[in-house]
Motif scaffolding. Structure first.
Motif, PDB file in Angstrom:
ATOM      1  N   LEU B 149     -24.853  18.503  58.174  1.00  0.00           N
ATOM      2  CA  LEU B 149     -23.455  18.853  57.909  1.00  0.00           C
ATOM      3  C   LEU B 149     -23.388  20.300  57.444  1.00  0.00           C
ATOM      4  CD1 LEU B 149     -22.242  15.771  55.820  1.00  0.00           C
ATOM      5  CD2 LEU B 149     -22.083  16.110  58.280  1.00  0.00           C
ATOM      6  N   LYS B 150     -22.209  20.851  57.538  1.00  0.00           N
ATOM      7  CA  LYS B 150     -21.964  22.188  56.992  1.00  0.00           C
ATOM      8  C   LYS B 150     -20.687  22.122  56.175  1.00  0.00           C
ATOM      9  CE  LYS B 150     -22.492  24.340  61.041  1.00  0.00           C
ATOM     10  NZ  LYS B 150     -22.449  25.408  62.060  1.00  0.00           N
ATOM     11  N   THR B 151     -20.607  22.969  55.158  1.00  0.00           N
ATOM     12  CA  THR B 151     -19.339  23.058  54.436  1.00  0.00           C
ATOM     13  C   THR B 151     -18.634  24.336  54.864  1.00  0.00           C
ATOM     14  OG1 THR B 151     -20.651  24.016  52.650  1.00  0.00           O
ATOM     15  CG2 THR B 151     -19.823  21.798  52.309  1.00  0.00           C
ATOM     16  N   PRO B 152     -17.484  24.212  55.505  1.00  0.00           N
ATOM     17  CA  PRO B 152     -16.710  25.418  55.783  1.00  0.00           C
ATOM     18  C   PRO B 152     -16.129  25.969  54.480  1.00  0.00           C
ATOM     19  CG  PRO B 152     -15.523  23.455  56.509  1.00  0.00           C
ATOM     20  CD  PRO B 152     -16.848  22.988  56.005  1.00  0.00           C
ATOM     21  N   ASP B 217     -15.813  15.953  67.267  1.00  0.00           N
ATOM     22  CA  ASP B 217     -16.660  17.045  67.725  1.00  0.00           C
ATOM     23  C   ASP B 217     -18.071  16.484  67.884  1.00  0.00           C
ATOM     24  OD1 ASP B 217     -17.845  19.389  68.325  1.00  0.00           O
ATOM     25  OD2 ASP B 217     -17.298  20.427  66.475  1.00  0.00           O
ATOM     26  N   GLY B 218     -18.336  15.983  69.101  1.00  0.00           N
ATOM     27  CA  GLY B 218     -19.648  15.392  69.326  1.00  0.00           C
ATOM     28  C   GLY B 218     -19.841  14.178  68.438  1.00  0.00           C
ATOM     29  N   ILE B 236      -5.817  26.393  58.375  1.00  0.00           N
ATOM     30  CA  ILE B 236      -7.071  26.062  57.694  1.00  0.00           C
ATOM     31  C   ILE B 236      -7.949  25.195  58.597  1.00  0.00           C
ATOM     32  CG2 ILE B 236      -8.059  24.931  55.673  1.00  0.00           C
ATOM     33  CD1 ILE B 236      -5.441  25.653  54.184  1.00  0.00           C
ATOM     34  N   ALA B 237      -7.313  24.271  59.315  1.00  0.00           N
ATOM     35  CA  ALA B 237      -8.070  23.417  60.236  1.00  0.00           C
ATOM     36  C   ALA B 237      -8.741  24.260  61.322  1.00  0.00           C
ATOM     37  CB  ALA B 237      -7.154  22.366  60.857  1.00  0.00           C
ATOM     38  N   GLU B 238      -8.023  25.254  61.796  1.00  0.00           N
ATOM     39  CA  GLU B 238      -8.606  26.129  62.825  1.00  0.00           C
ATOM     40  C   GLU B 238      -9.780  26.922  62.266  1.00  0.00           C
ATOM     41  OE1 GLU B 238      -4.755  26.865  65.740  1.00  0.00           O
ATOM     42  OE2 GLU B 238      -5.089  28.221  64.046  1.00  0.00           O
ATOM     43  N   SER B 239      -9.619  27.362  61.043  1.00  0.00           N
ATOM     44  CA  SER B 239     -10.714  28.086  60.392  1.00  0.00           C
ATOM     45  C   SER B 239     -11.930  27.173  60.245  1.00  0.00           C
ATOM     46  CB  SER B 239     -10.253  28.585  59.019  1.00  0.00           C
ATOM     47  OG  SER B 239     -11.351  29.076  58.294  1.00  0.00           O
ATOM     48  N   ALA B 240     -11.672  25.916  59.864  1.00  0.00           N
ATOM     49  CA  ALA B 240     -12.771  24.950  59.730  1.00  0.00           C
ATOM     50  C   ALA B 240     -13.476  24.778  61.074  1.00  0.00           C
ATOM     51  CB  ALA B 240     -12.229  23.609  59.242  1.00  0.00           C
ATOM     52  N   TYR B 241     -12.694  24.611  62.111  1.00  0.00           N
ATOM     53  CA  TYR B 241     -13.268  24.380  63.435  1.00  0.00           C
ATOM     54  C   TYR B 241     -14.149  25.556  63.859  1.00  0.00           C
ATOM     55  CZ  TYR B 241     -13.750  23.247  68.343  1.00  0.00           C
ATOM     56  OH  TYR B 241     -14.282  22.959  69.569  1.00  0.00           O
ATOM     57  N   ARG B 242     -13.650  26.775  63.629  1.00  0.00           N
ATOM     58  CA  ARG B 242     -14.417  27.969  64.008  1.00  0.00           C
ATOM     59  C   ARG B 242     -15.729  28.045  63.225  1.00  0.00           C
ATOM     60  NH1 ARG B 242      -9.395  30.445  63.959  1.00  0.00           N
ATOM     61  NH2 ARG B 242      -9.754  31.281  61.874  1.00  0.00           N
ATOM     62  N   GLN B 243     -15.671  27.710  61.939  1.00  0.00           N
ATOM     63  CA  GLN B 243     -16.886  27.801  61.121  1.00  0.00           C
ATOM     64  C   GLN B 243     -17.895  26.709  61.496  1.00  0.00           C
ATOM     65  OE1 GLN B 243     -16.260  28.480  56.811  1.00  0.00           O
ATOM     66  NE2 GLN B 243     -14.106  28.712  57.339  1.00  0.00           N
ATOM     67  N   LEU B 244     -17.369  25.561  61.891  1.00  0.00           N
ATOM     68  CA  LEU B 244     -18.265  24.456  62.224  1.00  0.00           C
ATOM     69  C   LEU B 244     -18.837  24.604  63.632  1.00  0.00           C
ATOM     70  CD1 LEU B 244     -16.094  21.658  60.618  1.00  0.00           C
ATOM     71  CD2 LEU B 244     -18.335  22.413  59.811  1.00  0.00           C
ATOM     72  N   ASN B 245     -18.199  25.425  64.458  1.00  0.00           N
ATOM     73  CA  ASN B 245     -18.670  25.664  65.829  1.00  0.00           C
ATOM     74  C   ASN B 245     -18.801  27.157  66.078  1.00  0.00           C
ATOM     75  OD1 ASN B 245     -18.363  22.812  67.213  1.00  0.00           O
ATOM     76  ND2 ASN B 245     -16.594  23.152  65.895  1.00  0.00           N
ATOM     77  N   PRO B 246     -19.725  27.807  65.416  1.00  0.00           N
ATOM     78  CA  PRO B 246     -19.792  29.262  65.525  1.00  0.00           C
ATOM     79  C   PRO B 246     -20.232  29.689  66.932  1.00  0.00           C
ATOM     80  CG  PRO B 246     -21.636  28.425  64.240  1.00  0.00           C
ATOM     81  CD  PRO B 246     -20.752  27.255  64.541  1.00  0.00           C
TER      82      PRO B 246
END
Lengths: 166, 246
Positions: B149-152, B217-218, B236-246
């Motif tokens: 896991l990652k924490t955005p 996401d997978g 914020i959700a978009e930011s999370a998505y970008r950070q989780l899928n760099p």
């Protein structure tokens, strides 16, 4: 309920002697606290909180020992290696012997011996904590003390081993 | 004098006899050296036990035990004590205004919203592991969910990580990360493993006053919950998505 923190040092001392292992002892104390808080409504105001905690701890420990005995065969491989005792004092060898001798006592005898000697509980209070008659406390105490004498070699020359009648 | 009772011999060794009775036992022991040796051994045992274990009294008590001794019953335990009624009432109140049709909102969004309303009001124990131990938190939750896991981070949006906790999900453990802004508003990111292995776009569900953006996401399903305007939550959700899928 009054603060449980004040009781921690004595609970830890008792648990250390009962389990013979630092980590097992602290896990047992933690389980005891969690159960006590979860069941705080069962504690009778006015009764001694530390006695109640010891009762909870004893029941948890006995159940653990029983469960362990049941699974001992298959779990043998997974048992953690016995952690080395802290050998800091000059009498470390004696302490290790004592620890080993304590662990060789049946749990019920060990609990009575430790409550009376280490925790300085009266015979009556020990009976209440363990929920057994005072007469049983006395007979278990006799057996524990004699067995410990044999294990520690302290009484070998003094008297032949007594035949203990259950 | 006859042989004293065992109870008296123990009490003698434990120093619990009054002086008169102790003196009687002393006199009897004088004529019975083997018994005296035995009782002196008992006294010696007690001294050994104190010498071996009294040092534990001086050790600092581990923090985890102090925490355990002070911890009020956890929210879930409380719920068990009151029956699920209490949670039902709270959640029902917080999710008031949800129309029956909304009940078809997917389990992911709904469960995330429930977890959000249960834990975000917590003052003392909002999380199990705090942000000061972020590496440990991520490692622990990754291990429990069985996937890295990652924490955005949402500092740019004004929200800092508070920490996280493990929750029971329908099919196994679920992670919840919590964030808070300076105004005390809280966001939660709910992460569960999903066996479906597919990706979806963002979807939005409104659970009462709680807005939830969720996506798959997978192997992982995410749901970001917060009580704030939809556009702000989306950013914020978009930011999370970008950070989780760099």
């Amino acid at each position: 309920m009054e603060d449980l923190v004040a009781h921690l040092p004595r609970l830890r001392r008792y648990a250390r002697a009962l389990t013979g292992d630092r980590h097992l002892a602290d896990d047992l104390v933690q389980d005891t606290l969690e159960r006590a808080l979860a069941r705080s409504s069962l504690w009778q105001r006015g009764s001694r909180l530390d006695s109640w905690l010891l009762t909870i701890m004893h029941n948890l420990f006995v159940n653990q020992v029983r469960a362990h005995a049941r699974h001992a065969t298959e779990a043998l491989d997974e048992l953690p290696a016995e952690p080395a005792q802290r050998a800091m004092q000059t009498d470390a060898l004696e302490v290790r012997d004592l620890n080993g001798a304590l662990l060789a006592l049946p749990v019920e005898q060990r609990a009575v011996l430790l409550l009376v000697t280490l925790d300085e509980r009266s015979y009556e209070e020990t009976a209440r904590i363990l929920d057994i008659p005072v007469g049983t406390v006395m007979s278990r105490l006799s057996r524990a003390r004699e067995r410990l004498r044999q294990l520690l070699d302290g009484g070998v020359q003094a008297a032949p081993a007594l035949k203990v009648v259950k | 004098m006859n042989r004293p009772l065992d109870a008296d011999l123990h009490a003698w060794a434990d120093g619990r006899l009054d002086a008169a009775r102790a003196a009687e036992i002393d006199a009897w022991l004088a004529g019975h050296p083997e018994e005296e040796a035995r009782l002196l051994d008992w006294k010696r045992q007690k001294e050994l036990l104190h010498a071996a274990f009294d040092p534990v009294l001086e050790e600092p008590v581990p923090a985890r035990l102090v925490d355990a001794a002070r911890r009020p019953p956890r929210v879930w335990r409380l719920a068990a004590a009151f029956g699920w009624l209490a949670i039902g009432v709270v959640v029902g109140y917080l999710l008031r205004g949800v129309k029956p049709g909304d009940a078809t909102a997917p389990a992911l969004a709904r469960n995330a919203a429930i977890a959000h309303v249960v834990y975000t009001p917590e003052v003392r124990h909002p999380v199990e592991v705090g942000a000061d131990q972020e590496a440990h938190l991520v490692q622990w939750l990754s291990k429990r969910l069985g996937t890295p896991l990652k924490t955005p981070h949402f500092a740019a949006q004004g929200f800092d990580l508070v920490g996280g906790r493990l929750l029971p999900g329908e099919r196994g453990p679920v992670a919840q990360f919590m964030y808070q802004d300076r105004g005390g508003r809280r966001l939660t990111l709910y992460v569960k493993t999903d066996s479906d292995n597919r990706d979806t776009a963002f979807r939005y569900a409104q659970e009462g006053k709680i807005g939830v953006f969720y996506w798959l996401d997978g192997r992982l399903g995410y749901a970001l919950s917060g009580e704030m305007p939809r556009a702000e939550l989306l950013a914020i959700a978009e930011s999370a998505y970008r950070q989780l899928n760099p």
